[in-house]
Design an enzyme around this catalytic site. Structure first.
Site, PDB file in Angstrom:
ATOM      1  N   ASP A   1       0.790  -1.242   0.000  1.00 28.32           N
ATOM      2  CA  ASP A   1       0.000   0.000   0.000  1.00 28.32           C
ATOM      3  C   ASP A   1       0.825   1.297   0.000  1.00 28.32           C
ATOM      4  O   ASP A   1       0.296   2.355  -0.349  1.00 28.32           O
ATOM      5  CB  ASP A   1      -0.942   0.029   1.212  1.00 28.32           C
ATOM      6  CG  ASP A   1      -1.962  -1.097   1.178  1.00 28.32           C
ATOM      7  OD1 ASP A   1      -2.216  -1.638   0.087  1.00 28.32           O
ATOM      8  OD2 ASP A   1      -2.512  -1.445   2.249  1.00 28.32           O
TER       9      ASP A   1
ATOM     10  N   LEU B   1      -4.171 -10.645  -7.422  1.00 28.48           N
ATOM     11  CA  LEU B   1      -3.003 -10.870  -8.294  1.00 28.48           C
ATOM     12  C   LEU B   1      -1.992  -9.737  -8.133  1.00 28.48           C
ATOM     13  O   LEU B   1      -0.828  -9.858  -8.499  1.00 28.48           O
ATOM     14  CB  LEU B   1      -3.419 -11.077  -9.763  1.00 28.48           C
ATOM     15  CG  LEU B   1      -3.884  -9.938 -10.662  1.00 28.48           C
ATOM     16  CD1 LEU B   1      -2.714  -9.108 -11.148  1.00 28.48           C
ATOM     17  CD2 LEU B   1      -4.643 -10.497 -11.826  1.00 28.48           C
TER      18      LEU B   1
HETATM   19  O1  F6P Z   1      -2.778  -4.017   2.977  1.00 27.83           O
HETATM   20  C1  F6P Z   1      -2.595  -4.763   1.812  1.00 27.83           C
HETATM   21  C2  F6P Z   1      -3.923  -5.075   1.169  1.00 27.83           C
HETATM   22  O2  F6P Z   1      -3.679  -5.836  -0.008  1.00 27.83           O
HETATM   23  C3  F6P Z   1      -4.821  -3.873   0.865  1.00 27.83           C
HETATM   24  O3  F6P Z   1      -4.420  -3.191  -0.301  1.00 27.83           O
HETATM   25  C4  F6P Z   1      -6.160  -4.529   0.774  1.00 27.83           C
HETATM   26  O4  F6P Z   1      -7.191  -3.610   1.090  1.00 27.83           O
HETATM   27  C5  F6P Z   1      -6.088  -5.605   1.824  1.00 27.83           C
HETATM   28  O5  F6P Z   1      -4.711  -5.865   2.037  1.00 27.83           O
HETATM   29  C6  F6P Z   1      -6.790  -6.885   1.460  1.00 27.83           C
HETATM   30  O6  F6P Z   1      -6.679  -7.750   2.538  1.00 27.83           O
HETATM   31  P1  F6P Z   1      -7.065  -9.291   2.500  1.00 27.83           P
HETATM   32  O7  F6P Z   1      -6.030 -10.023   1.700  1.00 27.83           O
HETATM   33  O8  F6P Z   1      -7.072  -9.688   3.933  1.00 27.83           O
HETATM   34  O9  F6P Z   1      -8.407  -9.378   1.848  1.00 27.83           O
END
Ligand code: F6P
Length: 323
Positions: free
Chosen positions: A128, A254
């Site tokens: 992020d 991905l």
């Molecule tokens: O913090 C990394 C991230 O990929 C974010 O961009 C996204 O909102 C979140 O994690 C998704 O989390 P999870 O894999 O738990 O659904």
């Protein structure tokens, strides 16, 4: 300091393995024992520790994901969970901990440090890029390269069919990923909490694009945008105008996997070496980052304070170049 432990926590990011390797090898180089903790803070709470050697981290430099596994641990958010964690750290004779993760990871580390004053160093591991105290987080470069590759492919279809594509990218509640990739793919608009565009503004932008002979367009939508994501936004645009043949792609997970880029491998390696050397110097409660090519320690409290203001420049560039 004789023995340290390392863990990865939160969403995995490409380069976490390179960081683990650097932490383990630097610890061994300085004659420290090292333990890997599995499943992030869950492993500290459950006592899931394993001794690591120089060869335990062989051939992982170029692998995505994390060999130590990762988790978002609910128990660690409770006082009782953190008491169990500190007991396990002491039982395993750990003198210092390196945590690789993002906002949630550092919030947890801060609590442990506050309540039990345990030496902890953090490394920014998240796609992020939403941490202050580092220009890039480990994984951001790889994830944005993955997105650019995907959008370039979508662009071929958009162009061939004169279509408008909405591409939703990750980034939680901010637009670092969206703006970086929007600029890199020549998106007509980037919808993020920071750009502040709504569906009416977007229609103006799209119509201006049509007037200036744009035959196809890409709109990058941050998952955290107030429009509610690519599907919601596309629905609003479709209801307000039938000028466009619209398609939607949500890139999803991905974006998080795959071999780390050269930049992420080097970033993770530099930060991993520094994490151990910072612990040996007696530093704690801070994240190691790189700003203007120089290593920097930032207190966890400051690191988790969002660096959204730094996006002003990107918002402006994206706007100017999309006309
Ligand atoms: O913090 C990394 C991230 O990929 C974010 O961009 C996204 O909102 C979140 O994690 C998704 O989390 P999870 O894999 O738990 O659904």
């Amino acid at each position: 300091m004789k023995k340290i432990a390392v863990l990865t926590s939160g969403g995995d990011s490409p380069g976490m393995n390179a960081a683990i390797r650097a932490v383990v090898r630097t610890a061994v180089f300085h004659e420290l024992d090292v333990c890997g903790v599995f499943q992030g803070f869950q492993g500290v709470v459950d006592g899931d520790f394993k001794k690591l050697h120089v060869r335990s981290v062989g051939k992982i430099l170029g692998r995505g994901g994390t060999i130590l596994k990762s988790a978002r641990c609910k128990e660690f958010r409770t006082k009782e969970g953190r008491v169990r964690a500190i007991e396990n750290l002491r039982k395993n004779e750990i003198d210092g901990l390196v945590v690789i993760g993002g906002n949630g990871t550092f919030a947890g580390a801060m609590k442990l440090q506050e309540e039990h004053s345990f030496p902890i160093i953090g490394l920014p591991g998240t796609i992020d890029n939403d941490l202050a105290g580092t220009d890039n987080t480990i994984g951001f470069d790889t994830a944005t390269n993955t997105i650019v590759e995907a959008v370039d492919k979508i662009r071929d279809t958009a162009d061939s069919h004169n279509r408008l594509f909405f591409v939703e990218v990750m980034g939680r509640d901010n637009g670092f990923i969206a703006l970086r990739t929007g600029i890199a793919t020549g998106a007509i608009a980037v919808m993020t909490p920071e750009t502040g565009l709504d569906s009416n503004d977007l229609i103006d932008v799209l119509q201006a694009g049509q007037r200036s002979q744009k035959s196809s367009s890409i709109v990058i939508v941050a998952e955290g945008d107030k429009s509610g994501g690519a599907y919601e936004l596309a629905k609003k645009i479709h209801n307000k105008t039938d000028l466009y043949d619209i398609r939607i792609t949500v890139l999803g997970h991905l974006q998080r996997g795959g071999p780390p880029s050269c930049s992420d491998r080097v970033l993770a390696s530099r930060l991993g070496v520094e994490a151990i050397e910072a612990l040996l110097r007696g530093e704690s409660n801070c994240m190691i980052g790189i700003v203007n090519d120089s290593l920097l320690s930032t207190p966890f409290k400051k690191a988790v304070a969002n660096k959204i203001h730094t996006l002003e420049d990107e918002v402006r560039i994206a706007r100017i170049l999309s006309i």
